[in-house]
Design a protein around this motif. Sequence first.
Motif, PDB file in Angstrom:
ATOM      1  N   PHE A   1      42.321  42.421  34.579  1.00 37.85           N
ATOM      2  CA  PHE A   1      42.441  41.316  35.537  1.00 37.85           C
ATOM      3  C   PHE A   1      43.718  40.560  35.276  1.00 37.85           C
ATOM      4  CE2 PHE A   1      39.931  37.807  33.061  1.00 37.85           C
ATOM      5  CZ  PHE A   1      40.581  38.156  31.911  1.00 37.85           C
ATOM      6  N   ASP A   2      44.103  39.748  36.258  1.00 39.74           N
ATOM      7  CA  ASP A   2      45.279  38.905  36.059  1.00 39.74           C
ATOM      8  C   ASP A   2      45.151  37.671  36.932  1.00 39.74           C
ATOM      9  OD1 ASP A   2      47.620  38.143  34.884  1.00 39.74           O
ATOM     10  OD2 ASP A   2      48.884  39.152  36.358  1.00 39.74           O
ATOM     11  N   PHE A   3      45.625  36.569  36.413  1.00 39.55           N
ATOM     12  CA  PHE A   3      45.520  35.302  37.130  1.00 39.55           C
ATOM     13  C   PHE A   3      46.827  34.985  37.827  1.00 39.55           C
ATOM     14  CE2 PHE A   3      42.305  35.367  33.985  1.00 39.55           C
ATOM     15  CZ  PHE A   3      41.212  34.789  34.598  1.00 39.55           C
ATOM     16  N   HIS A   4      46.682  34.414  38.974  1.00 39.93           N
ATOM     17  CA  HIS A   4      47.862  34.085  39.760  1.00 39.93           C
ATOM     18  C   HIS A   4      48.676  33.041  39.015  1.00 39.93           C
ATOM     19  CE1 HIS A   4      50.352  32.908  43.184  1.00 39.93           C
ATOM     20  NE2 HIS A   4      50.048  34.103  43.682  1.00 39.93           N
ATOM     21  N   LYS A   5      50.008  33.201  39.098  1.00 36.39           N
ATOM     22  CA  LYS A   5      50.866  32.310  38.319  1.00 36.39           C
ATOM     23  C   LYS A   5      50.818  30.866  38.832  1.00 36.39           C
ATOM     24  CE  LYS A   5      52.738  35.842  36.098  1.00 36.39           C
ATOM     25  NZ  LYS A   5      51.871  36.371  35.069  1.00 36.39           N
ATOM     26  N   GLN A   6      50.663  30.716  40.155  1.00 39.87           N
ATOM     27  CA  GLN A   6      50.706  29.357  40.699  1.00 39.87           C
ATOM     28  C   GLN A   6      49.348  28.870  41.200  1.00 39.87           C
ATOM     29  OE1 GLN A   6      53.894  30.576  43.186  1.00 39.87           O
ATOM     30  NE2 GLN A   6      54.980  30.812  41.235  1.00 39.87           N
ATOM     31  N   ILE A   7      48.652  29.756  41.887  1.00 41.46           N
ATOM     32  CA  ILE A   7      47.363  29.332  42.433  1.00 41.46           C
ATOM     33  C   ILE A   7      46.333  29.482  41.316  1.00 41.46           C
ATOM     34  CG2 ILE A   7      45.735  29.655  44.298  1.00 41.46           C
ATOM     35  CD1 ILE A   7      48.056  31.252  45.706  1.00 41.46           C
ATOM     36  N   ASP A   8      45.839  28.379  40.889  1.00 41.85           N
ATOM     37  CA  ASP A   8      45.046  28.358  39.668  1.00 41.85           C
ATOM     38  C   ASP A   8      43.755  29.168  39.791  1.00 41.85           C
ATOM     39  OD1 ASP A   8      44.584  27.452  37.022  1.00 41.85           O
ATOM     40  OD2 ASP A   8      43.027  26.129  37.834  1.00 41.85           O
ATOM     41  N   TYR A   9      43.111  29.081  40.937  1.00 40.30           N
ATOM     42  CA  TYR A   9      41.782  29.697  41.043  1.00 40.30           C
ATOM     43  C   TYR A   9      41.839  31.186  41.334  1.00 40.30           C
ATOM     44  CZ  TYR A   9      42.782  29.118  46.012  1.00 40.30           C
ATOM     45  OH  TYR A   9      43.379  29.174  47.235  1.00 40.30           O
ATOM     46  N   LEU A  10      42.988  31.661  41.803  1.00 37.58           N
ATOM     47  CA  LEU A  10      43.071  33.030  42.312  1.00 37.58           C
ATOM     48  C   LEU A  10      43.277  34.032  41.164  1.00 37.58           C
ATOM     49  CD1 LEU A  10      43.051  34.256  45.188  1.00 37.58           C
ATOM     50  CD2 LEU A  10      45.547  34.374  44.996  1.00 37.58           C
ATOM     51  N   PHE A  11      42.513  35.080  41.205  1.00 36.48           N
ATOM     52  CA  PHE A  11      42.761  36.147  40.225  1.00 36.48           C
ATOM     53  C   PHE A  11      42.329  37.504  40.762  1.00 36.48           C
ATOM     54  CE2 PHE A  11      38.509  36.972  38.480  1.00 36.48           C
ATOM     55  CZ  PHE A  11      37.804  35.855  38.864  1.00 36.48           C
ATOM     56  N   LEU A  12      42.879  38.532  40.177  1.00 36.56           N
ATOM     57  CA  LEU A  12      42.613  39.908  40.579  1.00 36.56           C
ATOM     58  C   LEU A  12      41.818  40.610  39.485  1.00 36.56           C
ATOM     59  CD1 LEU A  12      46.235  40.741  41.654  1.00 36.56           C
ATOM     60  CD2 LEU A  12      44.318  40.556  43.228  1.00 36.56           C
ATOM     61  N   VAL A  13      40.926  41.498  39.924  1.00 34.11           N
ATOM     62  CA  VAL A  13      40.167  42.279  38.938  1.00 34.11           C
ATOM     63  C   VAL A  13      40.269  43.756  39.299  1.00 34.11           C
ATOM     64  CG1 VAL A  13      37.947  42.655  37.854  1.00 34.11           C
ATOM     65  CG2 VAL A  13      38.533  40.391  38.676  1.00 34.11           C
ATOM     66  N   GLY A  14      40.711  44.542  38.382  1.00 34.96           N
ATOM     67  CA  GLY A  14      40.712  45.986  38.583  1.00 34.96           C
ATOM     68  C   GLY A  14      39.446  46.579  37.992  1.00 34.96           C
ATOM     69  N   THR A  15      38.899  47.582  38.662  1.00 38.62           N
ATOM     70  CA  THR A  15      37.630  48.148  38.189  1.00 38.62           C
ATOM     71  C   THR A  15      37.786  49.628  37.874  1.00 38.62           C
ATOM     72  OG1 THR A  15      36.914  48.742  40.398  1.00 38.62           O
ATOM     73  CG2 THR A  15      36.348  46.533  39.630  1.00 38.62           C
ATOM     74  N   GLU A  16      36.744  50.111  37.200  1.00 41.91           N
ATOM     75  CA  GLU A  16      36.743  51.511  36.825  1.00 41.91           C
ATOM     76  C   GLU A  16      36.634  52.410  38.056  1.00 41.91           C
ATOM     77  OE1 GLU A  16      34.684  51.807  32.954  1.00 41.91           O
ATOM     78  OE2 GLU A  16      33.830  53.622  33.816  1.00 41.91           O
ATOM     79  N   GLU A  17      36.089  51.863  39.149  1.00 47.12           N
ATOM     80  CA  GLU A  17      35.917  52.663  40.368  1.00 47.12           C
ATOM     81  C   GLU A  17      37.226  52.803  41.136  1.00 47.12           C
ATOM     82  OE1 GLU A  17      33.871  50.075  39.554  1.00 47.12           O
ATOM     83  OE2 GLU A  17      32.392  51.458  38.717  1.00 47.12           O
ATOM     84  N   GLY A  18      38.238  52.081  40.699  1.00 50.49           N
ATOM     85  CA  GLY A  18      39.531  52.193  41.369  1.00 50.49           C
ATOM     86  C   GLY A  18      39.786  51.079  42.364  1.00 50.49           C
ATOM     87  N   LYS A  19      38.823  50.204  42.524  1.00 51.63           N
ATOM     88  CA  LYS A  19      39.001  49.094  43.463  1.00 51.63           C
ATOM     89  C   LYS A  19      39.640  47.909  42.744  1.00 51.63           C
ATOM     90  CE  LYS A  19      35.321  49.947  46.766  1.00 51.63           C
ATOM     91  NZ  LYS A  19      34.910  51.306  46.340  1.00 51.63           N
ATOM     92  N   ILE A  20      40.350  47.122  43.533  1.00 53.68           N
ATOM     93  CA  ILE A  20      40.871  45.862  42.998  1.00 53.68           C
ATOM     94  C   ILE A  20      40.283  44.748  43.843  1.00 53.68           C
ATOM     95  CG2 ILE A  20      42.918  44.461  42.622  1.00 53.68           C
ATOM     96  CD1 ILE A  20      44.493  47.018  42.161  1.00 53.68           C
ATOM     97  N   HIS A  21      39.683  43.773  43.163  1.00 53.52           N
ATOM     98  CA  HIS A  21      39.087  42.656  43.883  1.00 53.52           C
ATOM     99  C   HIS A  21      39.944  41.431  43.684  1.00 53.52           C
ATOM    100  CE1 HIS A  21      35.537  45.125  44.340  1.00 53.52           C
ATOM    101  NE2 HIS A  21      35.491  45.299  43.027  1.00 53.52           N
ATOM    102  N   LYS A  22      40.130  40.717  44.791  1.00 49.87           N
ATOM    103  CA  LYS A  22      40.788  39.418  44.686  1.00 49.87           C
ATOM    104  C   LYS A  22      39.672  38.385  44.675  1.00 49.87           C
ATOM    105  CE  LYS A  22      43.152  37.542  48.163  1.00 49.87           C
ATOM    106  NZ  LYS A  22      44.261  37.397  49.145  1.00 49.87           N
TER     107      LYS A  22
END
Lengths: 106, 689
Positions: B490-511
């Motif tokens: 996962f990674d957190f957005h540099k400016q938008i505090d609440y926003l983050f991305l999650v990569g999964t084992e299934e190959g999907k990325i969730h925002k």
Amino acid sequence: MAGTGEGKKEEADYKRLHSFPLIRHTDMPEEMRVETMELCVTACEKFATNNESAAKMIKESMDKKFGSSWHVVIGEGFGFEVTHEVKNLLYMFFGGSLAVCVWKCS
Amino acid sequence: MPLTNSNRKASNVQKLPGLKSTKAASKKKDEEEGVDAGDVLDEWSHGKALIKPTDQLELTDAELKEEITRILTANNPHAPQNIVRYSFKERSYKLTSAVDQLAVHFVLEGGLLHQDSDEAQRLRAKDSLPEETTTVDTGAEVEEEKPETPATPVDDGGEAEEDRPDSVASKTNKKEPKLTNQFNFSERASQTLNNPLRERSCQTEPPPRNNFSATANQWEIYDAYVHELQKQEKNKEKQKSALSKKDEKSKKKMMLMETQGDDITKVGKAAKIFERMVNQNTLDDIAQDFKYFEDASDEFRDQEGTLLTLWKFQYDKAKRMTVTALCWNMKHQDLFAVGMGSYDFSKQGCGMLVFYSLKNSAFPEYLYPTSSGVLCLDIHEQHSYLVAAGFYDGCVAVYNLKEEGLEPVYKSTAKTGKHTDPVWQVRWQNDDMDNNHNFYSVSSDGRIVSWTLVKNELVFTDIITLILNGTVSEGPDGVQQPSIACGTSFDFHKQIDYLFLVGTEEGKIHKCSKNYSSQFLETYNAHSMAVDAVKWNHFHPQVFISCSSDWTVKIWDHTINSPMFIFDLNAVVGDVSWSPYSSTVFAAVTRDGTVHVFDLNINKYEAICQQQVVSKKKTRLTHIEFNPIYPIIIVGNDRGSVTSFKLSPNLRRTPKAKKGQELPKGPEVEIAKMEKLLSLLREPEPSTV
């Protein structure tokens, strides 16, 4: 009277100031030197009036501590020329009037 | 006298039979008949010869017949009567009554033998004499008589007789081997060989000696003492003056010494400095390269750049482990952390948290062995001594480099919301409203958890649970549960505090948003295999990059559902990282041991550097990270070592400044650069749709 008093005082001062042991010549290692010096002081204080006993005591103690054939001369005036084992000689003055020479030669 | 007389008589009686009678003897016999009357005596003593001492008193018959009475007592007149002995019992001298009264005047051992005794038999056999001669006494007495008796010729005859049997006996000797020949014997002797003797000696050197001579007398002693006293006084004065000068300095020094402490840490610090000095000396060429080397051949190449190998960091005890995480320290830019563990499910074991400095590549600066493999770590940006780590066993822990000891200061337990599956990423967040430090973690169990450091415990909050859309699995007791997606990065957005991305084992990325725990803001069908890394661009707020085991690296605009760029690297991509100096530069490592560096601004289709840095067969590259300020990258592999590379000038090219024209710098430029690229891509898109 005053002169004699001063003289006495001077003498007392001299005795007091010159009571410490003064090593004239030695080639002993530090530790041995200190030990020997202390031994000489002890012996000369113990037998203040009998140099022979003091010398005997020093000789016997040295024989015990550092192996045999030590020789000791204590006196107020004497000359000597001795052959000694290297690093085993101590020549010191003590008490303002005594000379002590301790050496080993077997 | 009578006693001795009778003795003599007795001895004479014995000799009688061996001697022939004489007239003189018969006279004596008559004399003696008066004394010892008896017919028997008369009969056999007729041949007796009396010997009379010459000085014997001549007594008359009357005198001889006179009776002299004498009483014999048992007392010895010569024995002492007054013997005194000391008695220990009574402790005094006592007169002893028992006195030895025995006095011996004469002793003569007899030479008589009984004729039937063994000895006599033997003698007879030897001499083979007739029986009459057996009673012959010892030769000495016979000879004594010789001069006085006229029987000497007879005696001679006897001797002659004795000789004869001797010769007979010598004949008979042959039969009797008992008697040896006394004159014909030989002595035999032999001597063994004596061992040869050898002399050996040695002499030690005598102890060295010296001569010493002196004269001791009162004035010499006095002079010596006076001299010594003067010397002492001088010394004292000197010291005093020196002391007053040095006083302040020494005091300061003392203070310093005291504050430093006197234990081994002081030595430790010196040793550390020394180690660095030695390493700097031995690896001087690398240090020079790091600082000054610029690949000159880049000018002749159009776009491509190269990587120059610098230090290699390796720790013996971590040789068998895989580098699972890399992180630079933001405050001390020469320091980085390496997580050691294993990605292999079947080879899980201990892990290790190691900190290296570029200044000392020989040995880690810090070292924390862990019971489970480390999978991820993150160093706090502001508080660079705080390090969060996630483990294969689902734990998260926080280490404090300032504190001594090898244990973490915080560690999650099963009670305090530990993950049930490996923790794949941890990331520090800004302090919360109460100024408590906190970090997030993502794990295969589908949970994303926020951890807050409160005093001495780790408080957890579940932020979101990843649910696979549309699929539902049946629980053991028939309850339908939504099946859970496994978060891998996962990674957190540099400016938008609440926003983050999650990569999964299934190959999907969730925002996702921290505020909505139940649903995703967006889901990208990014990859066909597990997403290994997902990272926001350092400059452009909309762009992020992802890489996967499906050999691809994709760059996304988070507002658009499809990737902007796709790069196929022909191998499993282990990690990808944006460069900190340019918005368009990123680097990726693939499992085949190659580092790929892209600059989209220069080439949108191919990497400007593809360099194999380790042998393809033996070693796999796992992670890559850019140094925040220096143009170097560090690459970790599955053999526990980390290698640093310097990027050649082409890989960090900036637009050339023209004369008189000041180039704008800063993030705006970088954003513009990226935006320009994106706009190129966006435009044709609507037309195609």
